[in-house]
Design a protein around this motif. Structure first.
Motif, PDB file in Angstrom:
ATOM      1  N   CYS A  73     -12.036   2.371   1.545  1.00 25.49           N
ATOM      2  CA  CYS A  73     -12.611   2.012   2.847  1.00 25.49           C
ATOM      3  C   CYS A  73     -12.509   0.507   3.084  1.00 25.49           C
ATOM      4  O   CYS A  73     -12.178   0.061   4.189  1.00 25.49           O
ATOM      5  CB  CYS A  73     -14.066   2.452   2.923  1.00 25.49           C
ATOM      6  SG  CYS A  73     -14.298   4.249   3.027  1.00 25.49           S
ATOM      7  N   LEU A 112      -8.775  -0.504   3.778  1.00 21.28           N
ATOM      8  CA  LEU A 112      -8.247  -0.025   5.051  1.00 21.28           C
ATOM      9  C   LEU A 112      -8.938  -0.664   6.246  1.00 21.28           C
ATOM     10  O   LEU A 112      -8.322  -0.841   7.299  1.00 21.28           O
ATOM     11  CB  LEU A 112      -8.386   1.499   5.125  1.00 21.28           C
ATOM     12  CG  LEU A 112      -7.537   2.292   4.111  1.00 21.28           C
ATOM     13  CD1 LEU A 112      -7.830   3.782   4.223  1.00 21.28           C
ATOM     14  CD2 LEU A 112      -6.052   2.036   4.315  1.00 21.28           C
ATOM     15  N   LEU A 122       0.828  -1.205   0.000  1.00 24.68           N
ATOM     16  CA  LEU A 122       0.000   0.000   0.000  1.00 24.68           C
ATOM     17  C   LEU A 122       0.866   1.260   0.000  1.00 24.68           C
ATOM     18  O   LEU A 122       0.573   2.229  -0.722  1.00 24.68           O
ATOM     19  CB  LEU A 122      -0.912  -0.018   1.224  1.00 24.68           C
ATOM     20  CG  LEU A 122      -1.994   1.055   1.301  1.00 24.68           C
ATOM     21  CD1 LEU A 122      -2.957   0.922   0.136  1.00 24.68           C
ATOM     22  CD2 LEU A 122      -2.754   0.955   2.617  1.00 24.68           C
TER      23      LEU A 122
END
Length: 268
Positions: free
Chosen positions: A66, A69, A28
């Motif tokens: 969203c 994460l 990421l």
């Protein structure tokens, strides 16, 4: 007295789960500045490519972010046990993110057919979206029925499909294939999808193999230590067991208990 050894637990910082999440965090951290830096640069030339479908890209990106994460939070045992309500809310947001991001991702890729992308890439996007929504939907169905173990297994598969987004970009960038034609990227997508469910099941099987045995020492039925252990089962069954007979004075390891009981009966 019974000798009970405490369970030996491995260090919580050395679990393979945390190593996996560390790798995902590194991916990421690499993908955001390398592939998504245009988000903070309004004059980036790539915006011209995204201009026709940018309003579809916005909800897709937010919902997907969203989901990516929040997914690791769902696998935290401490968070699940201490903050149950937060775990449920995060799970619902993850499910909602999947059901928004997955179909929009397919539609955006289908939209790009008008800009020259092949139909086969849209099929790959459709397979990715279907696999993500199906695994997530099954996980949700299991938790609604109260089947927690099955829910965790399918959530693992769902997250394995979710990180295909990261894997495709890392492999394409590190291997230098992102600068080739669109078919190279399509091949990477198919390869990551093919191994996503397999990698999730390998992780699940590894967890089962790595489970430590019970920390309680196993004694033989004839040992004095086992006879003094407190039973956890049926009291009637315990009364018929060697330990129960010993406590009732029927089994004599040294001859003292039965002798005293017999003498008491004669005196009475």
């Amino acid at each position: 007295m019974s000798t009970i050894l405490p369970a030996l637990k491995p260090s919580s910082w050395l679990r393979p789960k945390y190593l996996l999440f560390a790798v995902i965090g590194l991916m990421l951290a690499y993908v955001i500045p390398h592939d998504e830096s245009f988000l903070v640069h309004p004059k980036d030339p790539i915006w011209q490519h995204y201009e026709p479908f940018k309003w579809w890209l916005l909800p897709h990106g937010i919902a997907g972010a969203c989901a990516l994460l929040l997914a690791p939070m769902q696998f935290s045992d401490r968070l699940r046990n201490r903050f149950t309500q937060l775990h449920r809310v995060a799970g619902r947001i993850y499910v909602a993110g999947v059901f928004v991001a997955a179909p929009l991702g397919f539609y955006i890729q289908y939209f790009q057919e008008r800009m020259g992308d092949p139909r086969s890439f849209s099929i790959a996007a459709a397979a990715d979206a279907a696999l993500w929504t199906i695994t997530t939907g099954i996980a949700m169905a299991f938790i609604l029925k109260g089947k927690v173990q099955e829910h965790r297994q399918w959530m693992t598969r769902s997250f394995a499909v979710a990180i295909v987004f990261l894997e495709v970009r890392v492999i394409g960038s590190v291997g230098g294939w992102e600068n080739l034609n669109v078919h190279a990227n399509e091949t990477i997508v198919w390869g990551c999808l093919a191994f996503s469910i397999l990698s999730a099941d390998l992780a699940l099987q590894w967890q089962q193999l790595a489970r430590s045995p019970s920390g309680v020492r196993r004694h033989s039925s004839a040992s004095p230590e086992r006879m003094f252990e407190v039973p956890l089962g049926n009291p009637a069954a315990f009364a018929c067991s060697p330990a129960g007979e010993f406590r009732n004075g029927k089994i004599v390891p040294s001859g003292s208990l039965a002798t005293s009981k017999h003498s008491d009966q004669q005196s009475s």
